[in-house]
Write a protein that holds these residues in place. Structure first.
Motif, PDB file in Angstrom:
ATOM      1  N   SER A 119       0.833  -1.215   0.000  1.00 16.38           N
ATOM      2  CA  SER A 119       0.000   0.000   0.000  1.00 16.38           C
ATOM      3  C   SER A 119       0.866   1.262   0.000  1.00 16.38           C
ATOM      4  N   GLY A 120       0.673   2.121  -0.986  1.00 14.92           N
ATOM      5  CA  GLY A 120       1.505   3.317  -1.120  1.00 14.92           C
ATOM      6  C   GLY A 120       0.858   4.319  -2.057  1.00 14.92           C
ATOM      7  N   PRO A 121       1.664   4.952  -2.926  1.00 16.04           N
ATOM      8  CA  PRO A 121       1.145   6.029  -3.778  1.00 16.04           C
ATOM      9  C   PRO A 121       0.065   5.581  -4.769  1.00 16.04           C
ATOM     10  N   LYS A 122       0.180   4.373  -5.297  1.00 18.99           N
ATOM     11  CA  LYS A 122      -0.826   3.908  -6.271  1.00 18.99           C
ATOM     12  C   LYS A 122      -2.173   3.664  -5.587  1.00 18.99           C
ATOM     13  N   LEU A 123      -2.129   3.183  -4.344  1.00 12.94           N
ATOM     14  CA  LEU A 123      -3.372   3.011  -3.588  1.00 12.94           C
ATOM     15  C   LEU A 123      -4.016   4.379  -3.356  1.00 12.94           C
ATOM     16  N   ALA A 124      -3.207   5.355  -2.960  1.00 13.40           N
ATOM     17  CA  ALA A 124      -3.743   6.704  -2.711  1.00 13.40           C
ATOM     18  C   ALA A 124      -4.384   7.260  -3.993  1.00 13.40           C
ATOM     19  N   GLU A 125      -3.731   7.015  -5.128  1.00 14.92           N
ATOM     20  CA  GLU A 125      -4.259   7.496  -6.406  1.00 14.92           C
ATOM     21  C   GLU A 125      -5.568   6.777  -6.774  1.00 14.92           C
ATOM     22  N   PHE A 126      -5.596   5.493  -6.537  1.00 15.24           N
ATOM     23  CA  PHE A 126      -6.811   4.706  -6.830  1.00 15.24           C
ATOM     24  C   PHE A 126      -7.979   5.195  -5.960  1.00 15.24           C
ATOM     25  N   GLU A 127      -7.698   5.420  -4.675  1.00 18.33           N
ATOM     26  CA  GLU A 127      -8.759   5.886  -3.770  1.00 18.33           C
ATOM     27  C   GLU A 127      -9.257   7.275  -4.177  1.00 18.33           C
ATOM     28  N   ALA A 128      -8.324   8.144  -4.574  1.00 19.57           N
ATOM     29  CA  ALA A 128      -8.728   9.495  -4.998  1.00 19.57           C
ATOM     30  C   ALA A 128      -9.564   9.428  -6.279  1.00 19.57           C
ATOM     31  N   THR A 129      -9.163   8.546  -7.196  1.00 20.74           N
ATOM     32  CA  THR A 129      -9.896   8.393  -8.459  1.00 20.74           C
ATOM     33  C   THR A 129     -11.299   7.828  -8.204  1.00 20.74           C
ATOM     34  N   LEU A 130     -11.381   6.855  -7.288  1.00 17.57           N
ATOM     35  CA  LEU A 130     -12.684   6.277  -6.945  1.00 17.57           C
ATOM     36  C   LEU A 130     -13.577   7.330  -6.275  1.00 17.57           C
ATOM     37  N   SER A 131     -12.973   8.133  -5.407  1.00 14.03           N
ATOM     38  CA  SER A 131     -13.743   9.158  -4.717  1.00 14.03           C
ATOM     39  C   SER A 131     -14.351  10.141  -5.736  1.00 14.03           C
ATOM     40  N   GLU A 132     -13.539  10.501  -6.724  1.00 11.99           N
ATOM     41  CA  GLU A 132     -14.037  11.373  -7.795  1.00 11.99           C
ATOM     42  C   GLU A 132     -15.177  10.685  -8.555  1.00 11.99           C
ATOM     43  N   TYR A 133     -14.989   9.401  -8.856  1.00  8.69           N
ATOM     44  CA  TYR A 133     -15.995   8.603  -9.566  1.00  8.69           C
ATOM     45  C   TYR A 133     -17.323   8.600  -8.798  1.00  8.69           C
ATOM     46  N   PHE A 134     -17.234   8.555  -7.464  1.00  7.50           N
ATOM     47  CA  PHE A 134     -18.450   8.512  -6.638  1.00  7.50           C
ATOM     48  C   PHE A 134     -18.872   9.909  -6.173  1.00  7.50           C
ATOM     49  N   GLY A 135     -18.545  10.913  -6.953  1.00  9.36           N
ATOM     50  CA  GLY A 135     -19.055  12.253  -6.690  1.00  9.36           C
ATOM     51  C   GLY A 135     -18.450  12.937  -5.488  1.00  9.36           C
ATOM     52  N   GLY A 136     -17.211  12.550  -5.118  1.00  7.72           N
ATOM     53  CA  GLY A 136     -16.504  13.239  -4.044  1.00  7.72           C
ATOM     54  C   GLY A 136     -16.663  12.604  -2.671  1.00  7.72           C
ATOM     55  N   ARG A 137     -17.437  11.534  -2.561  1.00  7.14           N
ATOM     56  CA  ARG A 137     -17.564  10.864  -1.252  1.00  7.14           C
ATOM     57  C   ARG A 137     -16.244  10.176  -0.884  1.00  7.14           C
ATOM     58  N   PRO A 138     -15.901  10.083   0.417  1.00 13.58           N
ATOM     59  CA  PRO A 138     -14.668   9.389   0.802  1.00 13.58           C
ATOM     60  C   PRO A 138     -14.729   7.905   0.425  1.00 13.58           C
ATOM     61  N   VAL A 139     -13.603   7.388  -0.040  1.00 14.79           N
ATOM     62  CA  VAL A 139     -13.506   5.972  -0.418  1.00 14.79           C
ATOM     63  C   VAL A 139     -12.221   5.401   0.178  1.00 14.79           C
ATOM     64  N   ARG A 140     -12.323   4.203   0.757  1.00 15.45           N
ATOM     65  CA  ARG A 140     -11.132   3.498   1.216  1.00 15.45           C
ATOM     66  C   ARG A 140     -11.172   2.082   0.643  1.00 15.45           C
ATOM     67  N   CYS A 141      -9.976   1.570   0.294  1.00 10.08           N
ATOM     68  CA  CYS A 141      -9.883   0.232  -0.296  1.00 10.08           C
ATOM     69  C   CYS A 141      -9.387  -0.794   0.719  1.00 10.08           C
ATOM     70  N   PHE A 142      -9.728  -2.033   0.456  1.00  7.34           N
ATOM     71  CA  PHE A 142      -9.379  -3.135   1.347  1.00  7.34           C
ATOM     72  C   PHE A 142      -8.961  -4.353   0.532  1.00  7.34           C
ATOM     73  N   ALA A 143      -8.445  -5.356   1.242  1.00  5.74           N
ATOM     74  CA  ALA A 143      -7.865  -6.531   0.581  1.00  5.74           C
ATOM     75  C   ALA A 143      -8.882  -7.365  -0.203  1.00  5.74           C
ATOM     76  N   ASN A 144     -10.136  -7.295   0.176  1.00  9.62           N
ATOM     77  CA  ASN A 144     -11.193  -8.040  -0.524  1.00  9.62           C
ATOM     78  C   ASN A 144     -12.556  -7.487  -0.106  1.00  9.62           C
ATOM     79  N   GLY A 145     -13.586  -7.931  -0.786  1.00 11.03           N
ATOM     80  CA  GLY A 145     -14.939  -7.434  -0.504  1.00 11.03           C
ATOM     81  C   GLY A 145     -15.429  -7.858   0.868  1.00 11.03           C
TER      82      GLY A 145
END
Ligand SMILES: *Cc1c(COP(=O)(O)O)cnc(C)c1O
Length: 388
Positions: free
Chosen positions: A35-61
């Motif tokens: 977990s590092g810069p690419k995770l941060a970028e993915f989370e920021a991109t997802l947050s934008e995708y979901f209209g600015g809501r906070p998003v955090r990623c995890f190892a699995n669903g």
């Protein structure tokens, strides 16, 4: 004429392009793979995708849903209302936080939890509703959130299968309470394994971050503290770059899935007609091309009109080079659940559909000809086993 047997069509298969392979190679060479810069970028991109809501990623669903329950403060003694027709992860996570799953029967048309039956299941211990959007078809979100508001309940949406689905033009995840997605290899958007949670505010996001890494907070340059019990559920940068590349391809995937689903409806109906089987009570999915992301194309077999069981249909399709799946038998029929007193007969629609639902192949890499081959093979099997 070719005498080669046609290629086996699995029920699903992920698509990865060269850019994805290159992006993974780049992370592997970078010297930082977890977990590092690419995770941060993915989370920021997802947050934008979901209209600015906070998003955090995890190892699995599964970890994502468990942490969602913890963020909502659900635990020992609480009841969570959910559906018996889901991947068992849904109710397993409820048990794993010490709460009790309460199963409400499904709507036979949508195959999702029947929201009209939820009120009768609410007790003073009910803390949350956990709907599942089977095959990517959401429930009636207006009704869901009206219910939650009226009864002061949290909603943890198991949207594992619903990345890219919509409700009245809005993305699932861009609205609602806590919304959990899976990026497992079979899902519409995959990071191989992974998941993400859409949250309501920065405090919830901070708690989710703690829970995914041992409950840890860092203090200054060299300090740390642990004030809650967390796990080890972080997503790596290798997974995150796969997700970033998949996001770019998602619109094309969705267009292809929708086109294939449309073909299924047309070709299956044409084949049933040609075979004189129009009175067969084969149940097709809800024909909704705007809300669903067409995660799966599922039919319910009319077993009462056939002289065989689902396993026979699956075996004969396999012999034709066609893979199928079962998503899902009623959870209440599993030993662990039966031992806790649950009975499939308490949710008779789920029991019937869990016994007769069948997933046909649907994934972006399929060819148009595949749909014709599957539909004619499938209807041929129905005709052969039609009772008298
Ligand atoms: C895939 C799935 C999950 C679990 O996700 P994992 O990433 O496999 O842990 C939970 N619920 C549903 C409905 C799913 O389809």
């Amino acid at each position: 004429m070719s005498n080669s047997t046609p290629a086996f069509i699995p029920f699903t298969r992920p698509s990865f392009n060269q850019e994805t392979i290159d992006a993974v190679s780049e992370v592997l060479r970078s010297g930082w793979v977890t977990s590092g810069p690419k995770l941060a970028e993915f989370e920021a991109t997802l947050s934008e995708y979901f209209g600015g809501r906070p998003v955090r990623c995890f190892a699995n669903g599964t970890a994502t849903m468990k942490i969602a329950l913890q963020v909502a403060g659900i635990g020992e003694g609480d009841e969570v209302i959910t559906t018996p027709i889901s991947w068992v992860a849904t109710s397993n996570v409820i048990l794993s936080v010490g709460a009790k799953p309460i199963f409400v029967d499904i709507d036979p048309i949508t195959r999702n939890i029947d929201l009209n039956k939820v009120v009768a299941a609410i007790t003073p211990k009910t803390r949350a509703i956990m709907p599942v959007y089977l095959a990517g078809l959401p429930v009636d979100m207006d009704q869901l959130y009206a219910l939650a508001k009226q009864h002061n309940l949290r909603v943890i949406e198991d949207a594992a299968q619903a990345f890219g689905s919509h409700w009245k033009g809005q993305k699932i995840g861009s609205i609602g309470d806590l919304v959990s997605f899976s990026f497992q290899a079979n899902k519409n958007l995959t990071t191989i394994e992974g998941g993400c949670l859409v949250l309501n505010n920065p405090d919830e996001a901070k708690l989710a971050e703690k829970l995914r890494l041992q409950g840890l907070t860092r203090q200054g340059m060299d300090g740390m503290d642990v004030d809650v019990l967390g796990g080890k559920d972080n997503l790596t940068d290798v997974n995150a770059v796969i997700g970033l590349e998949q996001l770019k391809q998602l619109p094309a995937y969705q267009t292809r899935r929708t086109a294939l689903a449309r073909q299924y409806f047309d070709v299956i109906r044409a084949e049933l007609n040609a075979a004189g089987l129009m009175d067969l009570k084969l149940e097709l999915p809800v024909e909704n091309f705007t809300d669903s992301n067409w995660h799966m194309f599922q039919v319910v077999l009319p077993l009462h009109q056939l002289n065989c069981d689902r396993a026979t249909v699956m075996t004969e399709l396999k012999d034709l080079g066609i893979g199928t799946g079962v998503h899902y038998p009623a959870i209440t029929g599993f030993t662990l659940y039966k031992e806790q007193g649950y009975k499939t007969s308490d949710t008779p629609i789920a029991e019937r559909i869990g016994r007769s639902i069948l997933t046909l192949p649907l994934f972006p890499g399929m060819a148009d000809e595949d749909i014709g081959r599957i539909a004619s093979g499938f209807v041929g099997i129905l005709k052969k086993h039609r009772k008298n």
